[in-house]
Design an enzyme around this catalytic site. Structure first.
Site, PDB file in Angstrom:
ATOM      1  N   PHE A 375       0.805  -1.222   0.000  1.00  0.00           N
ATOM      2  CA  PHE A 375       0.000   0.000   0.000  1.00  0.00           C
ATOM      3  C   PHE A 375       0.843   1.279   0.000  1.00  0.00           C
ATOM      4  O   PHE A 375       0.422   2.297   0.551  1.00  0.00           O
ATOM      5  CB  PHE A 375      -0.967   0.001   1.193  1.00  0.00           C
ATOM      6  CG  PHE A 375      -1.640  -1.311   1.419  1.00  0.00           C
ATOM      7  CD1 PHE A 375      -2.293  -1.963   0.387  1.00  0.00           C
ATOM      8  CD2 PHE A 375      -1.583  -1.935   2.651  1.00  0.00           C
ATOM      9  CE1 PHE A 375      -2.908  -3.201   0.585  1.00  0.00           C
ATOM     10  CE2 PHE A 375      -2.185  -3.173   2.865  1.00  0.00           C
ATOM     11  CZ  PHE A 375      -2.844  -3.801   1.820  1.00  0.00           C
ATOM     12  N   CYS A 376       2.007   1.230  -0.634  1.00  0.00           N
ATOM     13  CA  CYS A 376       2.904   2.387  -0.669  1.00  0.00           C
ATOM     14  C   CYS A 376       3.138   2.949   0.736  1.00  0.00           C
ATOM     15  O   CYS A 376       3.230   4.168   0.944  1.00  0.00           O
ATOM     16  CB  CYS A 376       2.357   3.480  -1.597  1.00  0.00           C
ATOM     17  SG  CYS A 376       2.367   2.978  -3.334  1.00  0.00           S
ATOM     18  N   ALA A 377       3.229   2.027   1.687  1.00  0.00           N
ATOM     19  CA  ALA A 377       3.560   2.364   3.076  1.00  0.00           C
ATOM     20  C   ALA A 377       4.404   1.207   3.615  1.00  0.00           C
ATOM     21  O   ALA A 377       4.072   0.587   4.613  1.00  0.00           O
ATOM     22  CB  ALA A 377       2.303   2.559   3.910  1.00  0.00           C
TER      23      ALA A 377
END
Length: 453
Positions: A375-377
């Site tokens: 999740f781009c985290a």
């Protein structure tokens, strides 16, 4: 952050009309079903109201600020009125500027470009990459993931107390996690920042579509968000807040619109006088339709009533969490615990399942669109999964085959346009997949799990 309480009665608010609500998709097992869009945290469907407003304006489109013709004048008024509408939506203070950008990522990169020399930046490892990465050319302090809101404030206070109090400092924090949906103590973090002479920017990409957000009430210096998460089409975003750093820095982009006066110097060079308004960082022909769409979405959400919207979302959150709790193999990811207030974003892993395999089965066999990956985290998800921070992994591209363990999770997210049937179908699908397994065979293709043909 305090959030008003309201009954979770579905009658309080019906789903807002959105584009794609009646789209049918094929199932690999045969037949079709209405698509259940449960990936709002990535991109929310555009509100029908927004789309209608854009369609009504489209024939009158003209380039802004530079044209004497009627359509250019009309478009200029519409563009600047959109700026005023966004300022009202965000509770901006007198003197604050609203700069139209391409996205939250663009907004925070703009701010990173204008921070004064020697600025110390503080950011939690829990941030989305849009707010984690733009500061790499500054003096950055990355803070460990807190396990309670109180710990978040205490961690920031300790870090700020150790810095040189004479230089500029900036804190960057999310309002709601794009992984867990949990609300962060923004007002308390802002108070801590200001008590130590620092400024604070709020990444409201996940907060603004779900709760009212006010620059003045939260006492933050800037707010950044994206139109495509606020029920507007792609390609537009906002950075709103204090004007001084924006006015004192060189333009984010150099070009027409940002410049007020350009002359030749005696030495043969070019001298430029830049605008001091928001135009200073809006070089080129701006995305008028994008700005208008954001303003339309802001008005639509305000008119729908935040109490009713929040109440309905809490109803959906409770339904999803209750359904997942009935499946022992499911583990919901959380920083602050089950009782933490949150928006409609829930990530989880399923024992015995590769997350990409599970998400692929939800899509192919049930017509449900969710997100799987990091999740781009990446640092946050790795912390929540208890993995080695150095372990390799890609955002949304698992390295394991179906049935094998992967460094990924599954995220379901929803909002103002989500009907009860979508979350009910999702809960049923999770229960059936865990109990009975997938009905179809799947294979890995270019890093994605897809149905085997």
């Amino acid at each position: 952050m305090s959030v008003s309480t309201a009954a979770t009665d579905r009658s309080v608010c019906t789903p807002l009309p959105v584009l794609g609500a009646d789209v049918s998709v094929p199932l690999v097992t045969g037949g079709e079903v209405t698509y259940a869009a449960l990936d709002y945290a990535a991109s929310a469907p555009a509100l029908q109201r927004v789309w209608d407003d854009v369609a009504a304006y489209a024939p009158y489109y003209g380039s802004v600020h530079r044209g004497a013709g009627y359509l250019s004048q009309l478009s200029t008024d519409l563009f600047e009125n959109a700026r005023a509408a966004v300022a009202e939506f965000l509770g901006c203070r007198p003197g604050d500027q609203v700069v139209f950008t391409r996205s939250t990522t663009d907004s925070l990169n703009l701010l990173a470009r204008v921070v004064p020399a020697g600025c110390r930046v503080f950011v939690f490892e829990t941030e989305h990459h849009a707010s984690l990465l733009p500061w790499q050319h500054a003096d950055v302090t990355y803070l460990d993931a807190p396990r309670t809101p109180r710990q978040a404030v205490e961690t920031l206070e300790r870090a700020l107390a150790e810095r040189d109090p004479h230089g500029p400092a900036l804190v960057c924090v999310t309002g709601a996690s794009n992984v867990t949906g949990e609300l962060w103590p923004v007002r308390e973090l802002a108070a801590a920042a200001h008590a130590h002479g620092a400024r604070i920017v709020l990444d409201a990409a996940q907060l603004a579509p779900h709760h009212p957000v006010s620059v003045a009430d939260l006492d933050v210096d800037w707010i950044a968000f994206s139109g495509h998460k606020l029920y507007a089409p792609f390609g537009s975003g906002v950075l709103a807040g204090r004007a001084d750093w924006l006015q004192e820095a060189e333009p984010y982009l150099a070009g027409g619109g940002a410049s007020r006066k350009v002359t030749r110097r005696e030495d043969g060079g070019v001298a430029v006088e830049w605008h001091e308004t928001a135009a200073r960082h809006e070089a080129g022909s701006p995305n008028v339709i994008g700005a208008y769409a954001i303003a339309s979405a802001c008005k639509a959400l305000t008119e729908a009533g935040w109490d009713a919207l929040v109440a309905r979302e809490r109803h959906l959150i409770a339904k999803v969490r209750a359904g997942l709790a009935e499946v022992p193999e499911v583990r919901v990811l959380s920083l602050f615990g089950d009782d933490a207030p949150r928006v409609g974003v829930i990530s989880f892993v399923v024992e015995g399942w590769n997350s990409s395999h599970f998400a692929a089965a939800l899509s192919a066999e049930y017509g449900i669109g969710v997100r799987d990956g990091l999740f781009c985290a990446h640092p946050l998800v790795r912390t929540l999964l208890g993995s080695d921070p150095q372990t390799q992994g890609e955002c949304g591209a698992p390295e394991a085959a179906p049935g094998e363990k992967s460094l990924n999770a599954i995220r379901v997210s929803f909002g103002a346009g989500t009907p009860d049937e979508h979350v009910e179908r999702f809960v049923t699908a999770v229960r059936e997949l865990v109990r009975d397994g997938a009905k179809w065979q799947y294979r890995t293709e270019e890093g994605r799990c897809v149905p085997a043909v």
